[in-house]
Design an enzyme around this catalytic site. Structure first.
Site, PDB file in Angstrom:
ATOM      1  N   ARG A  12       0.837  -1.216   0.000  1.00 19.18           N
ATOM      2  CA  ARG A  12       0.000   0.000   0.000  1.00 19.18           C
ATOM      3  C   ARG A  12       0.872   1.266   0.000  1.00 19.18           C
ATOM      4  NH1 ARG A  12      -0.553   4.629   2.758  1.00 19.18           N
ATOM      5  NH2 ARG A  12      -0.146   3.514   4.705  1.00 19.18           N
ATOM      6  N   ASP A  13       1.522   1.560   1.108  1.00 15.46           N
ATOM      7  CA  ASP A  13       2.320   2.796   1.192  1.00 15.46           C
ATOM      8  C   ASP A  13       3.488   2.728   0.209  1.00 15.46           C
ATOM      9  OD1 ASP A  13       3.439   5.204   2.066  1.00 15.46           O
ATOM     10  OD2 ASP A  13       3.111   4.760   4.175  1.00 15.46           O
ATOM     11  N   HIS A 204       5.142   4.851  12.756  1.00 18.76           N
ATOM     12  CA  HIS A 204       5.241   4.753  11.294  1.00 18.76           C
ATOM     13  C   HIS A 204       6.196   5.863  10.839  1.00 18.76           C
ATOM     14  CE1 HIS A 204       3.000   4.204   7.295  1.00 18.76           C
ATOM     15  NE2 HIS A 204       3.477   5.415   7.113  1.00 18.76           N
ATOM     16  N   HIS A 206       8.599   7.468   7.979  1.00 20.50           N
ATOM     17  CA  HIS A 206       9.222   7.593   6.663  1.00 20.50           C
ATOM     18  C   HIS A 206      10.675   7.998   6.922  1.00 20.50           C
ATOM     19  CE1 HIS A 206       5.774   7.024   3.929  1.00 20.50           C
ATOM     20  NE2 HIS A 206       5.121   7.201   5.056  1.00 20.50           N
ATOM     21  N   CYS A 237       3.928   9.487   0.191  1.00 22.83           N
ATOM     22  CA  CYS A 237       2.535   9.883   0.056  1.00 22.83           C
ATOM     23  C   CYS A 237       2.442  10.920  -1.063  1.00 22.83           C
ATOM     24  CB  CYS A 237       2.033  10.459   1.377  1.00 22.83           C
ATOM     25  SG  CYS A 237       0.359  11.092   1.266  1.00 22.83           S
ATOM     26  N   ASN A 246       9.013   4.552   3.415  1.00 20.96           N
ATOM     27  CA  ASN A 246       9.018   4.117   4.817  1.00 20.96           C
ATOM     28  C   ASN A 246      10.393   3.574   5.169  1.00 20.96           C
ATOM     29  OD1 ASN A 246       6.155   3.352   3.566  1.00 20.96           O
ATOM     30  ND2 ASN A 246       5.896   3.881   5.704  1.00 20.96           N
TER      31      ASN A 246
END
Ligand code: HMG
Ligand code: MG
Length: 299
Positions: A12-13, A204, A206, A237, A246
């Site tokens: 996803r990310d 989380h 990055h 994002c 990430n």
């Protein structure tokens, strides 16, 4: 700390910011390789607007085709009731809702104010509860915003507690643009943990500025035991200019392996997943460990 959980957010990310549209069969293979590596929590896709994030436009077709292994949770990001209806239709196992500490970022990311998004999240969680679907929460820009700059940790603490209050079993306190340093982790976690239980807080990071592993080391001092990462360090994002991927799952697992902290993940198998992703994206990913020779210290 003896054991931590890693939430692999690569599908996803990791993919959402990639221009190269990855075919469903390659996404499925990537998810399979991550499953083989031993991840127990994999964020597989998101049910967002396809015009806003074209890479995730195949979520409805992709999700049912994932070869699901017992004991592994394949979750999906859900921005609103419309996305939740699709998630229910395809039998999603767990969802993640998201909002931000920054009004400007929230507007750019989901076209809603923070208050509006909390109302939407309440409705999404109501639907999730009816279907017995657990809900994770993300809180973006907790350490700094690309538009508003400094973020007050008291607001981070209040919104984390609010998401838990609304029904999130865990909130992932997120450094969307990768600006935090360990001092910021101290400041934010002290505030967050004064209002929420440590078992309900994840992190989380990055890794834009290379501080993610240092931040995670600092978080261990607070007994945080759930960290998000992405294979190879892919990610970013589309609505957070300048944000890198990430923290790389390989780099995190190398660190934890060396410290004797169990993750349940095979570094060698994870590298296969990341090398596959590199071949699909036709680019070199940023993970340091992925491209280093095997450590001579390994027995
Ligand atoms: P909007 O345009 O304001 O939506 O987008 P709307 O409610 O006004 O509806 C407009 C049209 O979109 C309608 O269609 C809806 O049905 C449709 P029409 O009636 O005009 O034909 N629509 C949808 N279609 C498909 N799926 C949906 C959906 N919702 C409405 N879910 C919206 C609002 C939230 C949908 C949009 O802004 C969006 O999709 N945003 C997602 C942005 C995103 O994915 N960002 C990246 C993920 S967050 C992140 O990366 C941060 C994180 O990693 C943590 C961190 O690092 O900080 C989690
Ligand atoms: Mg993110």
């Amino acid at each position: 700390m003896k054991r931590v959980q890693i939430v692999e957010v690569g599908p996803r990310d990791g993919l959402q910011n990639e221009d190269h549209l990855v075919p469903i069969e390659d996404k499925l293979r990537f998810i399979q390789l991550l499953t083989d590596a031993g991840f127990k929590r994999i964020e597989a896709t998101s049910f967002v607007h396809p015009k806003w994030v074209p890479q995730m436009a195949d979520a409805k077709d992709l999700y049912p085709q994932i070869p699901k292994l017992d004991g592994v949770i394949y979750s999906a990001l859900v921005p609103n009731v419309r996305g939740m209806e699709t998630a229910i239709e395809v039998g999603v196992q767990e969802i993640a809702v998201f909002t931000s500490v920054s009004e400007t970022f929230n507007q750019k990311n989901i076209n809603m104010s923070i208050d509006e998004s909390l109302q939407v999240i309440e409705s999404v969680i109501e639907l999730a509860k009816q279907e017995n679907i657990p809900t994770r929460g993300y809180l973006s820009t907790c350490f700094g915003c690309p538009y508003e700059g400094h973020i007050d940790e008291v607001i981070v603490a209040e919104l984390t507690a609010k998401l838990i209050d609304l029904g999130c079993f865990e909130v992932s306190v997120s450094d969307t643009i990768g600006v935090a340093t360990p001092g910021d982790v101290d400041r934010v976690l002290k505030a967050v943990l004064s209002q929420s239980n440590v078992e309900q807080v994840a992190l989380h990071f990055h890794d834009t500025r290379g501080t993610a592993l240092a931040n995670i080391m600092q978080a261990l001092n607070y007994d945080i035991a759930v960290f998000d990462s992405s294979a190879g360090g892919a990610g970013g994002c589309p609505f957070a200019p300048g944000a890198a991927g990430n923290v790389a799952s390989e780099d995190l697992i190398y660190l934890f392996d060396g410290m004797g902290i169990e993750t349940g993940i095979s570094l060698e198998k994870l590298k296969e997943a990341s090398l596959f992703l590199e071949s699909v994206l036709e680019k070199t990913l940023t993970s340091r460990v992925l491209h280093s020779p095997e450590s001579p210290l390994k027995s």
